[in-house]
Enzyme design. Structure first.
Site, PDB file in Angstrom:
ATOM      1  CE  LYS A  90      59.769  10.992   9.392  1.00 13.21           C
ATOM      2  NZ  LYS A  90      59.617   9.972  10.280  1.00 13.21           N
ATOM      3  CB  SER A  92      61.392  10.047  13.138  1.00 10.71           C
ATOM      4  OG  SER A  92      60.072   9.112  12.858  1.00 10.71           O
ATOM      5  CB  SER A 140      57.870  13.433  12.726  1.00  7.79           C
ATOM      6  OG  SER A 140      58.815  12.449  12.528  1.00  7.79           O
TER       7      SER A 140
END
Length: 379
Positions: free
Chosen positions: A57, A54, A119
């Site tokens: 991101k 993640s 997230s």
């Protein structure tokens, strides 16, 4: 013949203890970056592409910030939640989610918080489809934009960080990406320090463990998959000095939190950027062959800055290297040598050295005498 000559700057000496003093980490990949100068202060497999989970991101969010800046999106725009976004990144996916409902519409400002704080994979896909038409097209755009920014290790296959062989980026490039976000999008960067966000009646907390333990830390993003382990991109500031820490490959959330705190404390207290010399400084001289002077002064083209652990401050090594002696004529400004700086925990740096003056070639008689001297001297 390659000539090497050691230089002793005022901050440089030599000791066999250097390697023993080098800072270590249990992470598989880690870097500490100085925000102001861009210097990498600590590097452990930091330039090696890795699965970022993640932490990807950060690039998704940067694309969103830039779309807002150019007017392609506004904070008040309401974007549709497609079935792909809901099924791939929503509650049904079992992954990190903002819990968006299929066919609903969501404000861009909420989506930003859903990505940064929660997230949310579903929020990432909604943003991706709004900007590029599809998540696949957005991933290609992410990769292209990353390369434009000099993040050459980056390759993206999706907007979320979901495991994929083509979803990679180095820890060093993640740190550089974080620096771009902090520098170019300061107004939005404040979201990264928000501790919680509630959407659709569901309260979720920021997963960055350092926000709860270190007052200096104000961002950025965690990551975790089975392939990548637990990782974090974190930034903190103390006394006007900002450092960015990126690490990955930890075995648990607790290990990530503990190592993150240790790395950030070291980043803010135990590392420094040392100014060794400024552009234009004369740092040595090189032997000249068949010139009207026996040596030529060597001048730096660039500033020499090195990021190091404070324990290694006195263990840097500087060396002038040139193919020599250098044959005359030599024109001022010709690049004739290089300065190599090395030390524990840093890769060898190379800087161009140019001639600081013109050196004319000897006349015929001088060349003849030099040739006779070489013949009878056995050189």
């Amino acid at each position: 013949m390659l000539v090497r000559a050691f230089i002793l700057f005022c901050l440089i000496c030599f000791t066999p203890l250097a390697q023993a003093q080098e800072f270590q980490t249990t992470a598989s990949h880690a870097v500490i970056l100085d925000y102001e100068t861009g210097e990498i202060l600590f590097n452990h497999n930091g330039e090696e592409p890795m699965p970022p989970a993640s932490m990807s991101k950060l690039m998704t969010i940067l694309m969103a910030f830039e779309a807002i800046d150019r007017g392609a999106l506004s904070l008040d725009d309401e974007l549709p939640v497609s079935e792909h976004a809901w099924r791939t990144g929503g509650a049904a996916s079992g992954s990190s989610t903002m819990f968006l409902e299929v066919n609903s519409r969501v404000r861009v400002e909420d989506l930003l918080r859903g990505i940064i704080i929660q997230s949310g994979n579903d929020a990432c896909i909604v943003i991706a489809e709004a900007i590029s038409g599809s998540e696949a097209a957005f991933a290609a755009d992410m990769t292209a934009r990353a390369h434009e920014l000099g993040l050459s290790s980056a390759s993206f296959a999706n907007s979320t960080g979901w495991p994929h062989p083509d979803q990679v980026i180095s820890a060093a490039d993640l740190a550089r990406l974080a620096a771009i976000i902090i520098r170019d999008h300061a107004d939005f960067y404040e979201i990264y320090s928000e501790r919680e966000f509630t959407y659709n009646g569901i309260r979720q907390f920021n997963r960055n463990p350092l926000l709860a333990t270190m007052n200096e830390v104000d961002g950025l993003k965690t990551g975790h998959t089975q392939d990548s382990g637990y990782g974090l991109v974190a930034s903190g500031e103390r006394d006007g000095v900002r450092r960015i820490v990126v690490y990955n490959g930890m075995e648990s959330e607790r290990a990530r939190a503990n190592e993150g705190e240790r790395l950030m404390r070291a980043a803010l207290a135990d590392f420094e950027v040392v100014d060794l010399a400024v552009a234009g400084a004369i740092v040595g001289e090189a032997d000249v062959f068949l010139g009207q002077a026996e040596t030529v002064s060597l001048r730096l083209n660039d500033d020499v800055q090195v990021g190091i652990h404070t324990r290694s401050r006195d263990v840097l090594r500087a060396e002038v290297v040139y193919p020599g002696p250098i044959a005359a004529p030599i024109a001022e400004g010709d690049v004739v040598a290089r300065l190599e700086v090395s030390g524990p925990g840093i890769d060898t740096r190379s800087y161009d050295l140019e001639a600081a003056e013109d050196i004319a070639k000897q006349g015929m008689v001088g060349r003849a005498l030099a040739g006779l001297g070489s013949l009878f001297g056995g050189n």
